[in-house]
Write a protein that holds these residues in place. Sequence first.
Motif, PDB file in Angstrom:
ATOM      1  N   LYS A 154      40.169  42.494  36.032  1.00 50.45           N
ATOM      2  CA  LYS A 154      39.145  43.201  35.259  1.00 50.45           C
ATOM      3  C   LYS A 154      37.750  42.639  35.550  1.00 50.45           C
ATOM      4  CE  LYS A 154      39.023  42.725  30.699  1.00 50.45           C
ATOM      5  NZ  LYS A 154      39.353  42.917  29.264  1.00 50.45           N
ATOM      6  N   VAL A 155      37.627  41.326  35.575  1.00 52.59           N
ATOM      7  CA  VAL A 155      36.319  40.709  35.795  1.00 52.59           C
ATOM      8  C   VAL A 155      35.829  40.975  37.217  1.00 52.59           C
ATOM      9  CG1 VAL A 155      35.100  38.502  35.961  1.00 52.59           C
ATOM     10  CG2 VAL A 155      36.622  38.939  34.031  1.00 52.59           C
ATOM     11  N   HIS A 156      36.722  40.844  38.208  1.00 56.31           N
ATOM     12  CA  HIS A 156      36.305  41.112  39.592  1.00 56.31           C
ATOM     13  C   HIS A 156      35.876  42.559  39.760  1.00 56.31           C
ATOM     14  CE1 HIS A 156      36.110  41.074  43.936  1.00 56.31           C
ATOM     15  NE2 HIS A 156      36.988  42.058  43.998  1.00 56.31           N
ATOM     16  N   THR A 157      36.607  43.495  39.155  1.00 52.89           N
ATOM     17  CA  THR A 157      36.240  44.904  39.233  1.00 52.89           C
ATOM     18  C   THR A 157      34.873  45.143  38.600  1.00 52.89           C
ATOM     19  OG1 THR A 157      38.561  45.553  39.162  1.00 52.89           O
ATOM     20  CG2 THR A 157      36.951  47.248  38.634  1.00 52.89           C
ATOM     21  N   LEU A 158      34.618  44.502  37.484  1.00 52.42           N
ATOM     22  CA  LEU A 158      33.320  44.616  36.821  1.00 52.42           C
ATOM     23  C   LEU A 158      32.207  44.102  37.726  1.00 52.42           C
ATOM     24  CD1 LEU A 158      31.466  45.030  34.379  1.00 52.42           C
ATOM     25  CD2 LEU A 158      32.260  42.823  33.507  1.00 52.42           C
ATOM     26  N   LEU A 159      32.400  42.922  38.311  1.00 49.05           N
ATOM     27  CA  LEU A 159      31.388  42.366  39.206  1.00 49.05           C
ATOM     28  C   LEU A 159      31.188  43.250  40.431  1.00 49.05           C
ATOM     29  CD1 LEU A 159      32.411  38.584  39.090  1.00 49.05           C
ATOM     30  CD2 LEU A 159      30.421  39.640  37.995  1.00 49.05           C
ATOM     31  N   ASP A 160      32.277  43.796  40.954  1.00 49.12           N
ATOM     32  CA  ASP A 160      32.170  44.649  42.138  1.00 49.12           C
ATOM     33  C   ASP A 160      31.410  45.933  41.818  1.00 49.12           C
ATOM     34  OD1 ASP A 160      32.958  44.736  44.940  1.00 49.12           O
ATOM     35  OD2 ASP A 160      34.146  46.485  44.394  1.00 49.12           O
ATOM     36  N   GLY A 165      29.781  46.844  45.341  1.00 50.76           N
ATOM     37  CA  GLY A 165      30.781  46.496  46.338  1.00 50.76           C
ATOM     38  C   GLY A 165      30.586  45.142  46.980  1.00 50.76           C
ATOM     39  N   LEU A 166      29.511  44.443  46.629  1.00 49.33           N
ATOM     40  CA  LEU A 166      29.244  43.138  47.250  1.00 49.33           C
ATOM     41  C   LEU A 166      30.294  42.110  46.844  1.00 49.33           C
ATOM     42  CD1 LEU A 166      27.357  41.392  48.966  1.00 49.33           C
ATOM     43  CD2 LEU A 166      26.044  40.905  46.896  1.00 49.33           C
ATOM     44  N   ALA A 167      30.786  42.168  45.601  1.00 50.54           N
ATOM     45  CA  ALA A 167      31.769  41.181  45.148  1.00 50.54           C
ATOM     46  C   ALA A 167      33.035  41.230  45.999  1.00 50.54           C
ATOM     47  CB  ALA A 167      32.105  41.407  43.675  1.00 50.54           C
ATOM     48  N   GLN A 168      33.482  42.424  46.345  1.00 53.09           N
ATOM     49  CA  GLN A 168      34.687  42.536  47.173  1.00 53.09           C
ATOM     50  C   GLN A 168      34.452  41.921  48.550  1.00 53.09           C
ATOM     51  OE1 GLN A 168      37.654  43.450  46.241  1.00 53.09           O
ATOM     52  NE2 GLN A 168      38.596  43.307  48.264  1.00 53.09           N
ATOM     53  N   ALA A 169      33.279  42.165  49.109  1.00 52.00           N
ATOM     54  CA  ALA A 169      32.961  41.602  50.425  1.00 52.00           C
ATOM     55  C   ALA A 169      32.835  40.085  50.365  1.00 52.00           C
ATOM     56  CB  ALA A 169      31.665  42.211  50.955  1.00 52.00           C
ATOM     57  N   SER A 189      43.491  40.941  48.353  1.00 52.30           N
ATOM     58  CA  SER A 189      43.571  40.911  49.809  1.00 52.30           C
ATOM     59  C   SER A 189      43.083  39.574  50.356  1.00 52.30           C
ATOM     60  CB  SER A 189      42.730  42.045  50.412  1.00 52.30           C
ATOM     61  OG  SER A 189      41.376  41.942  49.981  1.00 52.30           O
ATOM     62  N   VAL A 190      42.977  38.566  49.464  1.00 53.58           N
ATOM     63  CA  VAL A 190      42.531  37.222  49.844  1.00 53.58           C
ATOM     64  C   VAL A 190      43.618  36.230  49.433  1.00 53.58           C
ATOM     65  CG1 VAL A 190      40.080  37.775  49.630  1.00 53.58           C
ATOM     66  CG2 VAL A 190      41.332  36.937  47.624  1.00 53.58           C
ATOM     67  N   ASP A 221      31.844  33.751  48.450  1.00 44.04           N
ATOM     68  CA  ASP A 221      30.941  33.157  49.430  1.00 44.04           C
ATOM     69  C   ASP A 221      29.548  33.005  48.813  1.00 44.04           C
ATOM     70  OD1 ASP A 221      30.398  32.705  52.552  1.00 44.04           O
ATOM     71  OD2 ASP A 221      28.751  33.889  51.703  1.00 44.04           O
ATOM     72  N   HIS A 222      29.003  31.811  48.883  1.00 44.67           N
ATOM     73  CA  HIS A 222      27.726  31.531  48.215  1.00 44.67           C
ATOM     74  C   HIS A 222      26.577  32.335  48.811  1.00 44.67           C
ATOM     75  CE1 HIS A 222      24.219  29.387  46.669  1.00 44.67           C
ATOM     76  NE2 HIS A 222      25.012  28.823  45.759  1.00 44.67           N
ATOM     77  N   ASP A 223      26.536  32.447  50.141  1.00 43.03           N
ATOM     78  CA  ASP A 223      25.425  33.169  50.771  1.00 43.03           C
ATOM     79  C   ASP A 223      25.436  34.646  50.380  1.00 43.03           C
ATOM     80  OD1 ASP A 223      24.523  30.898  51.978  1.00 43.03           O
ATOM     81  OD2 ASP A 223      25.469  31.302  53.924  1.00 43.03           O
ATOM     82  N   LEU A 224      26.627  35.269  50.441  1.00 38.13           N
ATOM     83  CA  LEU A 224      26.702  36.680  50.051  1.00 38.13           C
ATOM     84  C   LEU A 224      26.402  36.859  48.563  1.00 38.13           C
ATOM     85  CD1 LEU A 224      29.824  37.960  52.039  1.00 38.13           C
ATOM     86  CD2 LEU A 224      27.425  38.508  52.450  1.00 38.13           C
TER      87      LEU A 224
END
Length: 351
Positions: A152-158, A163-167, A190-191, A205-208
Motif C-alpha cells: 500500500k505504501v509503495h503504491t502510494l509513493l509511486d 512512477g518514480l518510486a517503482q523505478a 520485482s526486486v 536508490d538515493h539519487d533517483l
Amino acid sequence: MHQARFEFRLLRPILESLRTDGIDIGSVLEKHGLPREFEQVRGSQQLSILDYFRIQKDIARDADDLTAHFSQRRLTLRTGHFLVRQLQQAETLIATMDSLVDHFNMMHGDAYNSVRRGRDRVALVINDKAFPYSFDGEPALFHFIGECLLIKVHTLLDSLSGGLAQAALRCVRIQRPPGPIEGTQSAFWSVPIHHNWETYELVYDHDLASRRFVRNTQVDLSPSGLFSRVIGHLEQHLSPAAPSLTERTLALIEDGYVLQGDVAERLGMSTATHRRKLLEAGQSFRALVQQTRLAQAEAMLRRGHSVAQVAGALDYSDIRAFNRAYKQLRGITPAAFARQCAPVSRPENAP
C-alpha cells in the motif's frame, strides 16, 4: 505474474474486531461473494490478495478510516483530504517519504515510521512492534498485514511520484522467514526480498529518490481513492484479465476525477469514444459519478454524520441540492435514510 492467494482464516480476528466496532461486515462480505456470517466461510478457503484489498477498501470507505479500523486510534473525518494537501507539496520521492512519515506518525500518536538515509540508498522504515492494533492474532496474520502495508505504501509513493518510486525501488525487507506463504504478497515485487528483519522496509536508490518530479495534484488519498490506486496497481501486476472500462472509470471517479474529459484522457481516448463505449456497456458517465457519490454519502450517513456534513464533504452546492439528488435516485431523503440506519434504542431493563 500469478495471482497471489492466502487462507481466509487469517482475516477472522480482523473481522471479529470490526463487527464488535459496529462495522457492517456482512454487507461487505456479501458484496464480494462471501456469506454474510464470516464464520460460515471455511478457514482454508483461498482468497486473492486483490480480494483482501477490495474488502479493506469497502471497510475503510464505510469507516472513513485510512487504516480500515486496524488501529485503536480512530481517524477523524476527511483525514485523507488533509494528507493530500501535505503530501502534494513534495517534489522529490525523499521529500514525499519524509512528509508521509511525519503525518502518519502524527495520526497514530507515535514514531512507528521513519526514513533512514545512506550513501546510495534511502529506506522508508515501518516498525509495528508496539503499534496499537485493534485485534489479536497469530504471527502469520501480522506478517500478512505488514507485507500488505508495504504494498500500500509503495503504491502510494509511486502514484505521487508519477512512477518514480517503482523505478527507484531496490529491495524490500520483511520480518517473516522464508516459507510456504512465499507466493502471496511476494508475487507483487520485482526486486529482491530480504527476510528475518526487525522492521518492514522499502529501500530506494538515493539519487533517483532525490530527483524532482512533476507534482500530481489529482491524487485522491481518501480511503476509497487510496485503495482504488492499490487495487489498480495490483491488477496491473497480478490479474490475468484487464478490468472493464466501467471498472476503470469507477476507479478514476473514486480517485477524484469527476469530469468525463479528464477520465477519458487518463484512459487514452477521446471524450466521444469514452461516452460511446460506456453506452455500449449500458452505462453513462453521469450515472457512474452519481453512483459513487451516493455510496460515499450513505457510508457517511451510516456513521452518523449529519446531512449538512455529508453535503459539504461531497461538495454539493448546498443541502437542498444534495437532498434533491439523493431523493431522485433513492426515492427518500437522506435524512430518512439516516433514520433507517440509526440503532433502535431499547428500554433500560430490556434483556
